[in-house]
Design a protein around this motif. Structure first.
Motif, PDB file in Angstrom:
ATOM      1  N   SER A 155       0.830  -1.207   0.000  1.00 26.50           N
ATOM      2  CA  SER A 155       0.000   0.000   0.000  1.00 26.50           C
ATOM      3  C   SER A 155       0.864   1.256   0.000  1.00 26.50           C
ATOM      4  O   SER A 155       0.513   2.264  -0.623  1.00 26.50           O
ATOM      5  CB  SER A 155      -0.937   0.002   1.216  1.00 26.50           C
ATOM      6  OG  SER A 155      -1.912  -1.021   1.107  1.00 26.50           O
ATOM      7  N   ALA A 156       1.988   1.201   0.698  1.00 27.85           N
ATOM      8  CA  ALA A 156       2.893   2.348   0.721  1.00 27.85           C
ATOM      9  C   ALA A 156       3.451   2.638  -0.668  1.00 27.85           C
ATOM     10  O   ALA A 156       3.871   3.773  -0.948  1.00 27.85           O
ATOM     11  CB  ALA A 156       4.036   2.085   1.701  1.00 27.85           C
ATOM     12  N   ASP A 157       3.448   1.628  -1.553  1.00 27.65           N
ATOM     13  CA  ASP A 157       3.918   1.801  -2.931  1.00 27.65           C
ATOM     14  C   ASP A 157       2.772   2.043  -3.909  1.00 27.65           C
ATOM     15  O   ASP A 157       2.965   1.988  -5.123  1.00 27.65           O
ATOM     16  CB  ASP A 157       4.715   0.566  -3.379  1.00 27.65           C
ATOM     17  CG  ASP A 157       6.179   0.666  -2.985  1.00 27.65           C
ATOM     18  OD1 ASP A 157       6.599   1.742  -2.512  1.00 27.65           O
ATOM     19  OD2 ASP A 157       6.914  -0.330  -3.149  1.00 27.65           O
ATOM     20  N   GLY A 158       1.565   2.269  -3.378  1.00 25.87           N
ATOM     21  CA  GLY A 158       0.442   2.632  -4.238  1.00 25.87           C
ATOM     22  C   GLY A 158      -0.428   1.492  -4.709  1.00 25.87           C
ATOM     23  O   GLY A 158      -1.263   1.688  -5.608  1.00 25.87           O
ATOM     24  N   TYR A 159      -0.305   0.299  -4.114  1.00 27.80           N
ATOM     25  CA  TYR A 159      -1.089  -0.840  -4.574  1.00 27.80           C
ATOM     26  C   TYR A 159      -2.427  -0.998  -3.841  1.00 27.80           C
ATOM     27  O   TYR A 159      -3.196  -1.897  -4.167  1.00 27.80           O
ATOM     28  CB  TYR A 159      -0.284  -2.137  -4.432  1.00 27.80           C
ATOM     29  CG  TYR A 159       0.831  -2.260  -5.440  1.00 27.80           C
ATOM     30  CD1 TYR A 159       0.638  -2.905  -6.654  1.00 27.80           C
ATOM     31  CD2 TYR A 159       2.092  -1.716  -5.179  1.00 27.80           C
ATOM     32  CE1 TYR A 159       1.656  -3.013  -7.584  1.00 27.80           C
ATOM     33  CE2 TYR A 159       3.120  -1.810  -6.109  1.00 27.80           C
ATOM     34  CZ  TYR A 159       2.900  -2.460  -7.299  1.00 27.80           C
ATOM     35  OH  TYR A 159       3.917  -2.554  -8.222  1.00 27.80           O
ATOM     36  N   ALA A 160      -2.690  -0.141  -2.838  1.00 24.90           N
ATOM     37  CA  ALA A 160      -3.955  -0.195  -2.092  1.00 24.90           C
ATOM     38  C   ALA A 160      -4.284  -1.636  -1.711  1.00 24.90           C
ATOM     39  O   ALA A 160      -5.350  -2.166  -2.046  1.00 24.90           O
ATOM     40  CB  ALA A 160      -5.089   0.415  -2.909  1.00 24.90           C
ATOM     41  N   ALA A 161      -3.376  -2.291  -0.993  1.00 23.01           N
ATOM     42  CA  ALA A 161      -3.500  -3.720  -0.695  1.00 23.01           C
ATOM     43  C   ALA A 161      -4.119  -3.971   0.678  1.00 23.01           C
ATOM     44  O   ALA A 161      -3.965  -3.178   1.606  1.00 23.01           O
ATOM     45  CB  ALA A 161      -2.133  -4.391  -0.774  1.00 23.01           C
ATOM     46  N   THR A 162      -4.820  -5.088   0.784  1.00 18.92           N
ATOM     47  CA  THR A 162      -5.405  -5.523   2.045  1.00 18.92           C
ATOM     48  C   THR A 162      -5.192  -7.024   2.187  1.00 18.92           C
ATOM     49  O   THR A 162      -4.960  -7.731   1.211  1.00 18.92           O
ATOM     50  CB  THR A 162      -6.921  -5.228   2.113  1.00 18.92           C
ATOM     51  OG1 THR A 162      -7.578  -5.877   1.005  1.00 18.92           O
ATOM     52  CG2 THR A 162      -7.187  -3.723   2.044  1.00 18.92           C
ATOM     53  N   ALA A 163      -5.283  -7.512   3.423  1.00 19.49           N
ATOM     54  CA  ALA A 163      -5.188  -8.947   3.695  1.00 19.49           C
ATOM     55  C   ALA A 163      -6.435  -9.369   4.455  1.00 19.49           C
ATOM     56  O   ALA A 163      -6.908  -8.645   5.334  1.00 19.49           O
ATOM     57  CB  ALA A 163      -3.937  -9.259   4.521  1.00 19.49           C
ATOM     58  N   ARG A 164      -6.966 -10.524   4.103  1.00 18.53           N
ATOM     59  CA  ARG A 164      -8.170 -11.012   4.774  1.00 18.53           C
ATOM     60  C   ARG A 164      -8.176 -12.530   4.739  1.00 18.53           C
ATOM     61  O   ARG A 164      -7.445 -13.153   3.955  1.00 18.53           O
ATOM     62  CB  ARG A 164      -9.418 -10.475   4.084  1.00 18.53           C
ATOM     63  CG  ARG A 164      -9.598 -10.972   2.646  1.00 18.53           C
ATOM     64  CD  ARG A 164     -10.734 -10.251   1.946  1.00 18.53           C
ATOM     65  NE  ARG A 164     -10.953 -10.786   0.604  1.00 18.53           N
ATOM     66  CZ  ARG A 164     -11.726 -10.213  -0.299  1.00 18.53           C
ATOM     67  NH1 ARG A 164     -12.336  -9.083  -0.014  1.00 18.53           N
ATOM     68  NH2 ARG A 164     -11.899 -10.758  -1.496  1.00 18.53           N
ATOM     69  N   SER A 165      -9.015 -13.118   5.577  1.00 14.29           N
ATOM     70  CA  SER A 165      -9.130 -14.574   5.588  1.00 14.29           C
ATOM     71  C   SER A 165      -9.784 -15.049   4.298  1.00 14.29           C
ATOM     72  O   SER A 165     -10.705 -14.400   3.789  1.00 14.29           O
ATOM     73  CB  SER A 165      -9.969 -15.037   6.783  1.00 14.29           C
ATOM     74  OG  SER A 165      -9.325 -14.725   8.001  1.00 14.29           O
ATOM     75  N   ALA A 166      -9.304 -16.159   3.769  1.00 18.23           N
ATOM     76  CA  ALA A 166      -9.902 -16.735   2.568  1.00 18.23           C
ATOM     77  C   ALA A 166     -11.259 -17.339   2.920  1.00 18.23           C
ATOM     78  O   ALA A 166     -11.479 -17.769   4.062  1.00 18.23           O
ATOM     79  CB  ALA A 166      -8.981 -17.799   1.970  1.00 18.23           C
ATOM     80  N   PRO A 167     -12.193 -17.387   1.962  1.00 20.89           N
ATOM     81  CA  PRO A 167     -13.529 -17.929   2.243  1.00 20.89           C
ATOM     82  C   PRO A 167     -13.522 -19.340   2.809  1.00 20.89           C
ATOM     83  O   PRO A 167     -14.361 -19.689   3.620  1.00 20.89           O
ATOM     84  CB  PRO A 167     -14.216 -17.874   0.872  1.00 20.89           C
ATOM     85  CG  PRO A 167     -13.522 -16.765   0.156  1.00 20.89           C
ATOM     86  CD  PRO A 167     -12.090 -16.845   0.603  1.00 20.89           C
ATOM     87  N   ASN A 168     -12.560 -20.179   2.383  1.00 19.49           N
ATOM     88  CA  ASN A 168     -12.533 -21.559   2.864  1.00 19.49           C
ATOM     89  C   ASN A 168     -11.795 -21.727   4.181  1.00 19.49           C
ATOM     90  O   ASN A 168     -11.632 -22.836   4.679  1.00 19.49           O
ATOM     91  CB  ASN A 168     -11.900 -22.477   1.815  1.00 19.49           C
ATOM     92  CG  ASN A 168     -10.489 -22.032   1.450  1.00 19.49           C
ATOM     93  OD1 ASN A 168      -9.880 -21.215   2.138  1.00 19.49           O
ATOM     94  ND2 ASN A 168      -9.967 -22.577   0.370  1.00 19.49           N
ATOM     95  N   ARG A 169     -11.289 -20.595   4.730  1.00 12.78           N
ATOM     96  CA  ARG A 169     -10.599 -20.594   6.025  1.00 12.78           C
ATOM     97  C   ARG A 169      -9.309 -21.392   6.013  1.00 12.78           C
ATOM     98  O   ARG A 169      -8.738 -21.669   7.069  1.00 12.78           O
ATOM     99  CB  ARG A 169     -11.517 -21.154   7.140  1.00 12.78           C
ATOM    100  CG  ARG A 169     -12.819 -20.401   7.296  1.00 12.78           C
ATOM    101  CD  ARG A 169     -12.596 -19.000   7.802  1.00 12.78           C
ATOM    102  NE  ARG A 169     -13.844 -18.289   8.013  1.00 12.78           N
ATOM    103  CZ  ARG A 169     -13.936 -17.023   8.385  1.00 12.78           C
ATOM    104  NH1 ARG A 169     -12.840 -16.327   8.568  1.00 12.78           N
ATOM    105  NH2 ARG A 169     -15.106 -16.446   8.548  1.00 12.78           N
ATOM    106  N   GLN A 170      -8.837 -21.773   4.843  1.00  7.68           N
ATOM    107  CA  GLN A 170      -7.595 -22.537   4.749  1.00  7.68           C
ATOM    108  C   GLN A 170      -6.387 -21.636   4.509  1.00  7.68           C
ATOM    109  O   GLN A 170      -5.290 -22.124   4.276  1.00  7.68           O
ATOM    110  CB  GLN A 170      -7.696 -23.566   3.618  1.00  7.68           C
ATOM    111  CG  GLN A 170      -8.730 -24.652   3.868  1.00  7.68           C
ATOM    112  CD  GLN A 170      -8.423 -25.457   5.116  1.00  7.68           C
ATOM    113  OE1 GLN A 170      -7.324 -25.970   5.277  1.00  7.68           O
ATOM    114  NE2 GLN A 170      -9.389 -25.563   6.015  1.00  7.68           N
ATOM    115  N   GLY A 171      -6.589 -20.346   4.553  1.00  3.90           N
ATOM    116  CA  GLY A 171      -5.481 -19.430   4.316  1.00  3.90           C
ATOM    117  C   GLY A 171      -5.956 -17.995   4.281  1.00  3.90           C
ATOM    118  O   GLY A 171      -6.995 -17.658   4.862  1.00  3.90           O
TER     119      GLY A 171
END
Length: 261
Positions: A157-173
């Motif tokens: 995000s600091a490089d302009g990619y507007a990135a986020t992290a979240r749990s995957a729908p299957n909860r495996q990652g």
């Protein structure tokens, strides 16, 4: 962000309307969004959001799409989401796309074209990511193991990619989502850029990752799946167990029918 007169260039591109610009910016930062999500994030009524979206659609800044659903889909029609168009992304991205594309084509031709040219572009993409990812590496290494994907998202995000992290729908990652890509137009012509980035993420996080979607290929967001460490370990253990069983079976077959010495 460069300014023209009193208004940011991105505001000029979205109708010189501050609130309308906030709507477009929210879609950039958070990816494909429903009217309800935009209203909640911006503190506006849904009617007001729809009015601004209608204007943005008319200006070809955003476009409506059916929401993608990963995994099982519930009953009813998928919610409509709004995504930035190429024109909308251009309003936020002061890149030199044509210059970059011309440079990569020159690299490919100079290397001899064909497979050699593609390999040369891939080598450039990997070298570029190696230099760019040093700050990402520091962020990931300083984070707790459970927060490494989140730390990478913050660095991106600091490089302009507007990135986020979240749990995957299957909860495996987890899913690493990049809602903006400064080089998306160039990556459309040279997928080696996306491939090098995926390899870089895998190396930084110390695990195999899977790219599920990319802006360069027309998706609303670049999505990368990162499996949980336990899931990776379980998969490795299962593979090792299967390999051991197969070896044992072969050994049994090779000694079948022999008399013991």
């Amino acid at each position: 962000m460069k300014y023209v007169g009193e208004a940011p260039q991105e505001e000029l591109a979205t109708g010189e309307h501050p609130t309308r610009n906030r709507v477009a910016r929210s879609i950039l930062d958070h990816g494909p969004s429903t009217v309800s999500e935009l209203a909640g994030r911006l503190g506006l009524t849904q009617a007001a959001v729809r009015r601004h979206l209608d204007a943005l659609v008319a200006d070809s800044v955003v476009e409506p799409r059916e929401q993608r659903v990963y995994g099982s889909r519930g009953r009813g029609r998928p919610a409509k989401v709004f995504v930035l168009t190429d024109c909308g992304r251009d309003a936020f991205d002061q890149s030199y796309d044509q210059l970059a594309a011309d440079a990569l084509r020159w690299i490919a031709r100079t290397a001899g074209g064909g497979e050699r040219g593609e390999a040369a572009v891939a080598a450039f993409a990997r070298a570029r990511l190696a230099d760019q990812s040093e700050s990402y590496r520091r962020a990931v290494e300083q984070a707790e193991p459970a927060r490494r994907t989140e730390a990478l998202a913050e660095a991106l995000s600091a490089d302009g990619y507007a990135a986020t992290a979240r749990s995957a729908p299957n909860r495996q990652g987890e899913q690493l989502c990049q809602h903006h890509c400064p080089v998306a137009h160039v990556a459309e012509q040279f997928p080696q850029l996306c491939e090098a980035e995926t390899e870089s993420f895998s190396e930084l996080l110390g695990t195999h990752v899977q790219r599920l979607a990319t802006i360069a290929h027309g998706d609303g967001v670049c999505t990368t799946f990162i499996p949980r460490a336990t899931a990776t370990a379980e998969a490795t253990a299962t593979a090792e167990t299967a390999a051991t069983a197969e070896t044992t079976d072969h050994a049994s077959e090779s000694t079948a029918g022999r008399n013991p010495e």
